[in-house]
Design a protein around this motif. Structure first.
Motif, PDB file in Angstrom:
ATOM      1  N   ASP A 135      21.897 -36.767 -34.848  1.00  0.00           N
ATOM      2  CA  ASP A 135      21.805 -35.707 -33.843  1.00  0.00           C
ATOM      3  C   ASP A 135      20.452 -35.744 -33.141  1.00  0.00           C
ATOM      4  OD1 ASP A 135      22.241 -33.412 -32.362  1.00  0.00           O
ATOM      5  OD2 ASP A 135      22.008 -32.040 -34.044  1.00  0.00           O
ATOM      6  N   LEU A 136      19.382 -35.891 -33.921  1.00  0.00           N
ATOM      7  CA  LEU A 136      18.030 -35.914 -33.355  1.00  0.00           C
ATOM      8  C   LEU A 136      17.819 -37.157 -32.488  1.00  0.00           C
ATOM      9  CD1 LEU A 136      15.984 -34.675 -36.438  1.00  0.00           C
ATOM     10  CD2 LEU A 136      16.310 -33.463 -34.276  1.00  0.00           C
ATOM     11  N   SER A 137      18.372 -38.269 -32.914  1.00  0.00           N
ATOM     12  CA  SER A 137      18.249 -39.495 -32.128  1.00  0.00           C
ATOM     13  C   SER A 137      18.938 -39.351 -30.777  1.00  0.00           C
ATOM     14  CB  SER A 137      18.842 -40.671 -32.903  1.00  0.00           C
ATOM     15  OG  SER A 137      18.803 -41.854 -32.133  1.00  0.00           O
ATOM     16  N   LEU A 138      20.123 -38.763 -30.811  1.00  0.00           N
ATOM     17  CA  LEU A 138      20.862 -38.528 -29.573  1.00  0.00           C
ATOM     18  C   LEU A 138      20.097 -37.563 -28.675  1.00  0.00           C
ATOM     19  CD1 LEU A 138      23.640 -39.328 -28.314  1.00  0.00           C
ATOM     20  CD2 LEU A 138      24.511 -37.155 -29.192  1.00  0.00           C
ATOM     21  N   ALA A 139      19.554 -36.508 -29.271  1.00  0.00           N
ATOM     22  CA  ALA A 139      18.783 -35.526 -28.510  1.00  0.00           C
ATOM     23  C   ALA A 139      17.576 -36.171 -27.851  1.00  0.00           C
ATOM     24  CB  ALA A 139      18.340 -34.388 -29.424  1.00  0.00           C
ATOM     25  N   GLN A 140      16.867 -37.015 -28.588  1.00  0.00           N
ATOM     26  CA  GLN A 140      15.671 -37.665 -28.048  1.00  0.00           C
ATOM     27  C   GLN A 140      16.019 -38.528 -26.841  1.00  0.00           C
ATOM     28  OE1 GLN A 140      13.569 -40.364 -30.731  1.00  0.00           O
ATOM     29  NE2 GLN A 140      11.624 -39.665 -29.879  1.00  0.00           N
ATOM     30  N   THR A 141      17.119 -39.260 -26.936  1.00  0.00           N
ATOM     31  CA  THR A 141      17.558 -40.108 -25.821  1.00  0.00           C
ATOM     32  C   THR A 141      17.885 -39.267 -24.596  1.00  0.00           C
ATOM     33  OG1 THR A 141      18.446 -41.788 -27.309  1.00  0.00           O
ATOM     34  CG2 THR A 141      19.300 -41.771 -25.053  1.00  0.00           C
ATOM     35  N   TYR A 142      18.633 -38.182 -24.806  1.00  0.00           N
ATOM     36  CA  TYR A 142      19.041 -37.325 -23.684  1.00  0.00           C
ATOM     37  C   TYR A 142      17.842 -36.630 -23.042  1.00  0.00           C
ATOM     38  CZ  TYR A 142      23.993 -37.898 -24.794  1.00  0.00           C
ATOM     39  OH  TYR A 142      25.246 -38.411 -24.990  1.00  0.00           O
ATOM     40  N   ILE A 143      16.900 -36.185 -23.863  1.00  0.00           N
ATOM     41  CA  ILE A 143      15.710 -35.509 -23.335  1.00  0.00           C
ATOM     42  C   ILE A 143      14.929 -36.455 -22.436  1.00  0.00           C
ATOM     43  CG2 ILE A 143      13.465 -34.520 -23.957  1.00  0.00           C
ATOM     44  CD1 ILE A 143      14.899 -33.481 -26.552  1.00  0.00           C
ATOM     45  N   ASN A 144      14.709 -37.666 -22.927  1.00  0.00           N
ATOM     46  CA  ASN A 144      13.963 -38.651 -22.149  1.00  0.00           C
ATOM     47  C   ASN A 144      14.674 -38.983 -20.844  1.00  0.00           C
ATOM     48  OD1 ASN A 144      13.744 -41.832 -21.535  1.00  0.00           O
ATOM     49  ND2 ASN A 144      11.773 -41.088 -22.272  1.00  0.00           N
ATOM     50  N   THR A 145      15.975 -39.241 -20.940  1.00  0.00           N
ATOM     51  CA  THR A 145      16.740 -39.608 -19.743  1.00  0.00           C
ATOM     52  C   THR A 145      16.746 -38.484 -18.717  1.00  0.00           C
ATOM     53  OG1 THR A 145      18.176 -41.046 -21.055  1.00  0.00           O
ATOM     54  CG2 THR A 145      19.002 -40.360 -18.901  1.00  0.00           C
ATOM     55  N   THR A 146      16.945 -37.266 -19.182  1.00  0.00           N
ATOM     56  CA  THR A 146      17.042 -36.131 -18.272  1.00  0.00           C
ATOM     57  C   THR A 146      15.732 -35.862 -17.551  1.00  0.00           C
ATOM     58  OG1 THR A 146      18.713 -35.132 -19.719  1.00  0.00           O
ATOM     59  CG2 THR A 146      17.685 -33.698 -18.095  1.00  0.00           C
ATOM     60  N   LEU A 147      14.628 -35.941 -18.275  1.00  0.00           N
ATOM     61  CA  LEU A 147      13.332 -35.624 -17.687  1.00  0.00           C
ATOM     62  C   LEU A 147      12.783 -36.744 -16.800  1.00  0.00           C
ATOM     63  CD1 LEU A 147      11.579 -33.770 -20.625  1.00  0.00           C
ATOM     64  CD2 LEU A 147      12.046 -32.833 -18.361  1.00  0.00           C
ATOM     65  N   HIS A 148      13.369 -37.923 -16.888  1.00  0.00           N
ATOM     66  CA  HIS A 148      12.874 -39.045 -16.095  1.00  0.00           C
ATOM     67  C   HIS A 148      13.913 -39.559 -15.104  1.00  0.00           C
ATOM     68  CE1 HIS A 148       9.075 -39.493 -18.298  1.00  0.00           C
ATOM     69  NE2 HIS A 148       9.776 -39.117 -19.359  1.00  0.00           N
ATOM     70  N   THR A 149      14.939 -38.746 -14.860  1.00  0.00           N
ATOM     71  CA  THR A 149      15.954 -39.095 -13.866  1.00  0.00           C
ATOM     72  C   THR A 149      15.952 -38.031 -12.775  1.00  0.00           C
ATOM     73  OG1 THR A 149      17.333 -40.142 -15.555  1.00  0.00           O
ATOM     74  CG2 THR A 149      18.393 -39.586 -13.462  1.00  0.00           C
ATOM     75  N   LYS A 150      15.701 -38.436 -11.569  1.00  0.00           N
ATOM     76  CA  LYS A 150      15.609 -37.492 -10.467  1.00  0.00           C
ATOM     77  C   LYS A 150      16.974 -36.861 -10.183  1.00  0.00           C
ATOM     78  CE  LYS A 150      13.955 -37.146  -5.680  1.00  0.00           C
ATOM     79  NZ  LYS A 150      13.317 -37.878  -4.568  1.00  0.00           N
ATOM     80  N   PRO A 151      17.050 -35.531 -10.145  1.00  0.00           N
ATOM     81  CA  PRO A 151      18.310 -34.871  -9.811  1.00  0.00           C
ATOM     82  C   PRO A 151      18.764 -35.234  -8.389  1.00  0.00           C
ATOM     83  CG  PRO A 151      16.738 -33.308 -10.726  1.00  0.00           C
ATOM     84  CD  PRO A 151      15.976 -34.565 -10.436  1.00  0.00           C
ATOM     85  N   ILE A 152      20.064 -35.185  -8.171  1.00  0.00           N
ATOM     86  CA  ILE A 152      20.597 -35.438  -6.831  1.00  0.00           C
ATOM     87  C   ILE A 152      20.483 -34.159  -6.030  1.00  0.00           C
ATOM     88  CG2 ILE A 152      22.629 -36.107  -5.495  1.00  0.00           C
ATOM     89  CD1 ILE A 152      23.560 -37.679  -7.935  1.00  0.00           C
ATOM     90  N   ASP A 153      19.740 -34.210  -4.942  1.00  0.00           N
ATOM     91  CA  ASP A 153      19.472 -33.021  -4.150  1.00  0.00           C
ATOM     92  C   ASP A 153      20.760 -32.400  -3.628  1.00  0.00           C
ATOM     93  OD1 ASP A 153      17.931 -31.088  -2.970  1.00  0.00           O
ATOM     94  OD2 ASP A 153      17.642 -32.208  -1.112  1.00  0.00           O
ATOM     95  N   GLY A 154      20.878 -31.086  -3.818  1.00  0.00           N
ATOM     96  CA  GLY A 154      22.024 -30.367  -3.287  1.00  0.00           C
ATOM     97  C   GLY A 154      23.270 -30.446  -4.141  1.00  0.00           C
ATOM     98  N   GLU A 155      23.219 -31.185  -5.246  1.00  0.00           N
ATOM     99  CA  GLU A 155      24.405 -31.312  -6.096  1.00  0.00           C
ATOM    100  C   GLU A 155      24.278 -30.405  -7.305  1.00  0.00           C
ATOM    101  OE1 GLU A 155      25.722 -34.732  -8.991  1.00  0.00           O
ATOM    102  OE2 GLU A 155      26.408 -35.197  -6.974  1.00  0.00           O
ATOM    103  N   LEU A 156      25.229 -29.524  -7.483  1.00  0.00           N
ATOM    104  CA  LEU A 156      25.227 -28.686  -8.669  1.00  0.00           C
ATOM    105  C   LEU A 156      25.638 -29.534  -9.861  1.00  0.00           C
ATOM    106  CD1 LEU A 156      26.758 -25.380  -7.294  1.00  0.00           C
ATOM    107  CD2 LEU A 156      24.373 -25.983  -7.625  1.00  0.00           C
TER     108      LEU A 156
END
Length: 285
Positions: A103-124
């Motif tokens: 669980d922690l390994s999966l969380a670490q991967t998702y945290i890193n990916t989310t914080l270093h991937t630019k959101p798509i502007d205007g997309e919910l």
């Protein structure tokens, strides 16, 4: 030799039979109840999931977001360093709450990916309409959840009340399985807590990130900007839940609650999208 072969074959059959009984008993026990790590939440596998069983996810989301906010306010971190600070500290908080290594390994991967991937502007955040892991029924409820959160001119009390109604409808909807609810109820938990958090704290983040002045506004209506950030949080919760479901499917969906992945992804989505909307230039995407 023939007698020996016969004895060995008989012994092997008995061992296999005993293993089958043991596995059957183990499965029956796991079907009855499964504990969700350190928070002692028990999910009744013999019954139907209730939304209240997942309320801890939204509570933990807000608690971690408040700590990140405090770090910005008191100068523990600065906006230009916040991206890496958030990544490290969200994971530290998740480690404090949960112990399951997968669980922690999966969380670490998702945290890193989310914080270093630019959101798509205007997309919910939802964008899960074509995801084959979601049933058509659960997609319908998730779309309704997004509509509730982004309703024009709706006040906070109305939004939360409508999410509560949605949860009750989902609980009573026989077309939704427990596997559907395992995705939906973490999403509704984050939705209620996140939109309340951002309704009350959005101005604080705006002040720190953009140097605005003035007293924070006491809002009764979140508005679209705040709703969009909260909606992104819910997207993180859904993504974390789907990822947890995928890696856990071999033992049966939901038999292990991957709450760290769900909370961690929701919080990192919260921090990332908030900064993107308020001060996008400071992030190193």
């Amino acid at each position: 030799i023939i007698k020996l072969k016969f004895c060995l074959k008989t012994i092997m059959k008995e061992i296999i039979f005993l293993l089958a009984i043991t596995i059957g008993v183990s499965c029956s026990k796991s079907d009855i109840t499964e504990s969700a790590t350190s928070d002692s939440i028990n999910l009744a596998r013999s019954g139907r999931f209730n939304a209240s069983e997942f309320d801890f996810i939204g509570v933990q989301h807000n608690d971690i977001m408040s700590k990140l906010e405090l770090a910005l306010v008191n100068g523990t971190t600065v906006p230009s360093e916040f991206q890496n600070y958030a990544e490290n500290n969200i994971y530290t908080e998740i480690q404090r709450l949960y112990e399951n290594p997968e669980d922690l390994s999966l969380a670490q991967t998702y945290i890193n990916t989310t914080l270093h991937t630019k959101p798509i502007d205007g997309e919910l955040m939802f964008g899960f309409d074509k995801d084959s892991r979601l049933s058509s029924e659960s997609k319908n409820y998730l779309n309704r959840l997004q509509n509730i959160m982004t309703e024009d001119n709706a006040d906070l009390i109305r939004i939360i009340a409508n999410i509560n109604i949605l949860e009750e409808e989902a609980y009573n909807d026989t077309k939704l399985t427990n596997d559907d609810l395992l995705i939906l109820f973490p999403a509704t938990s984050v939705a209620k807590h996140s939109i309340k958090y951002w309704n009350d704290h959005y101005d604080n983040w705006n002040h720190v990130l953009n140097g605005t002045t003035g007293t924070p506004v006491a809002r009764t209506k979140p508005g679209r900007a705040i709703a969009n950030v909260a909606v992104a949080d819910v997207g993180g919760a859904i993504g974390g839940a789907l990822g947890a479901w995928a890696v856990n499917v071999w033992v049966g969906p939901g038999q292990v609650v991957y709450a760290a992945a769900i909370v961690g992804t929701a919080v990192s989505s919260s921090a990332g999208v908030a900064v993107y909307h308020l001060a996008e230039a400071i992030f190193n995407w």
